[in-house]
Write an enzyme that holds these catalytic residues in place. Structure first.
Site, short mmCIF file in Angstrom:
data_model
loop_
_atom_site.label_atom_id
_atom_site.label_comp_id
_atom_site.label_asym_id
_atom_site.label_seq_id
_atom_site.Cartn_x
_atom_site.Cartn_y
_atom_site.Cartn_z
N ALA A 1 76.73 71.42 71.34
CA ALA A 1 76.78 69.96 71.24
C ALA A 1 77.92 69.35 72.04
CB ALA A 1 76.91 69.56 69.77
N SER B 1 79.45 71.48 74.87
CA SER B 1 79.54 72.20 76.14
C SER B 1 78.37 73.16 76.27
CB SER B 1 80.86 72.98 76.24
OG SER B 1 80.92 73.99 75.24
N ARG C 1 76.85 76.77 78.66
CA ARG C 1 77.25 77.93 79.44
C ARG C 1 76.01 78.72 79.81
NH1 ARG C 1 77.95 77.43 74.60
NH2 ARG C 1 79.92 76.37 74.97
N ASP D 1 70.62 77.26 68.02
CA ASP D 1 71.80 78.06 68.33
C ASP D 1 72.32 78.84 67.12
OD1 ASP D 1 72.81 75.78 67.05
OD2 ASP D 1 73.96 75.09 68.79
N THR D 2 72.19 78.27 65.92
CA THR D 2 72.65 79.00 64.74
C THR D 2 71.78 80.22 64.47
OG1 THR D 2 73.40 76.90 63.82
CG2 THR D 2 73.38 78.78 62.34
#
Length: 480
Positions: A15, A17, A19, A246-247
């Site tokens: 939320a 950044s 990568r 993501d979690t």
């Protein structure tokens, strides 16, 4: 069966950044390093707060270009991101930049939704905790604005990027479980089911906008020829579905040894809970605002959202806008030296959800609740960190009581695992050993699910976690 070693790319969008990471996986081998990092900054326009999704996509393509340049034999890629937010499409065209979940537009939509389906009915059907920005409320706001009349597809953020990369429209199941529009089964090992057609109809949403569901480990498709040319891919490169919330990916890489372990995925948000075989759909669970979200391999992530490191990052941003520059590691070191009483406040107060002027809002909250106002920035940071640790401890106790889990160890992963003060205070307040790391748990979980789909790794989640523990030894914080 493990077929050898290989390299995959994890596109991990948080939320604040993003990568692109290269993960090399083989028998008893797991390595990870970043080839690109970039900010993820929202944009406020006249109609609200939005994600700058085109800039994110541009950075994803640049990151994949770097990944292919470094590893020409790259075998696959996968996308994960934050949950609940989405874009509406008409044909191949996106109907405006996606709204940010911190935008205020859904407030009236919550009431309108609950007028049709009560919170208790919703929880019994989807197992999802109430958050005012959940996707079903956002879609109600779209419907009221007439936007759904123009759309033929709704794609959550990872699926949107997947569509641009491959041309395939799908909804990955773990992330779709956060919309509130998937059925959940009380039976063990069945996880989340299909789109809840009955609920979608009751809410007056068009069923046609919801794409087919896929599970983690599914090969979505090859990169489009134009995308492959742009990133310099000389051979076929597939996009694979992972735990795209993501979690969900972070929990895959939390090196939990057994069912007596709990996790804290600590980043902008903190997700605090346990992994279960079946959901907890009791009224007590609903009242405590615990959620049952989809996990990899049909597991259930039984957890509660805690506001998270957003309080620190937004405080730092607010100070910077005032021309006051602080170094966070220095502030944390100063906070660790603070003696005397520390103000503990409710980090989950809705007043902290929106961006802007965080230190001032925390001070106002303290005054309104008869709490001592932190006097210095170091005092405020100590107050934030101890308040977060207090919320973690309270949430873990509730998770144990509501689910019946006998929690004996807590794993903290993500950015918060680097915060020594937060880890030690949490260990002290829970009275449980804290194992910190890995920091890049989300990207690692993303990599491992890809690797298993390609035959570079095999076995259950537990066997994948053994590989994580071997490659990234966690740091122990014993309670004192």
């Amino acid at each position: 069966m493990v077929t050898g070693a290989g390299t995959v790319a994890a596109i991990d969008l948080g939320a604040s950044s993003g990568r692109v990471m290269l993960g090399h996986v083989g028998p008893n081998e797991l390595q990870l390093h970043a080839v690109a990092r970039f900010p993820n900054l929202p944009v406020r326009t006249i109609d609200g707060l939005h994600w700058d999704i085109l800039d994110l996509y541009r950075n994803v393509l640049a990151g994949l270009h770097s990944a292919v340049h470094e590893e020409p034999a790259l075998q696959s890629a996968a996308v994960d991101s934050w949950a609940v937010d989405y874009a509406l499409l008409a044909g191949q065209r996106m109907l405006g930049n996606p709204y940010h979940y911190r935008d205020e537009r859904s407030a009236d939509a919550v009431t309108a939704t609950h007028d049709r389906v009560s919170p208790a009915e919703l929880y019994a059907g989807n197992g999802l905790a109430f958050l005012p920005f959940n996707t079903l409320y956002q879609l109600e706001a779209e419907k009221r604005a007439g936007e759904l009349d123009r759309a033929d597809t709704m794609l959550l953020i990872p699926d949107l990027l997947g569509f641009w990369l491959t041309g395939e429209r799908v909804a990955e199941r773990t992330n779709a479980s956060t919309t509130g529009l998937l059925t959940v089964s009380a039976a063990a090992d069945t996880g989340h089911g299909e789109w809840d057609d009955a609920l979608i109809a009751r809410l007056g949403l068009p069923r046609s906008i919801f794409p087919r569901l896929v599970d983690p480990g599914t090969r979505i498709g090859a990169l489009l020829p134009g995308v492959a040319r742009e990133i310099g891919a000389g051979s076929r490169l597939d996009l694979v579905a992972v735990g795209s919330h993501d979690t969900a990916s972070a929990v895959v890489a939390a090196p939990m040894r057994d069912e007596n372990s709990a996790y804290i995925s600590s980043g902008t948000w903190s997700l605090v809970g346990v992994e279960l075989r079946s959901p907890v759909l009791s009224e007590a669970s609903r009242a405590a605002n615990f959620t049952n979200e989809g996990g990899v391999d049909g597991r259930v992530r039984y957890l509660r959202n805690v506001m998270g490191l957003w309080l620190l990052s937004e405080s730092m941003r607010s100070w910077a806008l005032e021309g006051i520059t602080f170094d966070l590691p220095t502030l944390l070191a100063q906070a660790a030296q603070v003696t005397g009483p520390v103000t503990i406040f409710d980090v989950d107060d809705p007043g902290f959800l929106a961006p802007g002027e965080m230190p001032a809002r925390i001070r106002a909250h303290c005054l309104a609740h008869g709490l001592a106002v932190p006097a210095t920035p170091a005092d405020l940071v100590r107050s934030i960190v101890k308040s977060l640790a207090t919320a973690y401890a309270r949430t873990l106790r509730a998770a144990s009581e509501l689910s019946g889990a006998d929690i004996r160890t807590v794993h903290i992963v993500g950015g918060g695992s680097q915060n020594v003060l937060l880890c030690q205070l949490t260990a002290n307040l829970t009275g449980l050993p804290m194992l910190a790391g890995p920091v890049e748990a989300t990207a690692i979980g993303n990599v491992l699910v890809q690797a298993r789909a390609l035959g570079l790794a095999s076995g259950s989640l537990e066997s994948l976690r053994v590989l994580v523990a071997q490659a990234f030894s966690p740091l122990l914080y014993a309670p004192v």
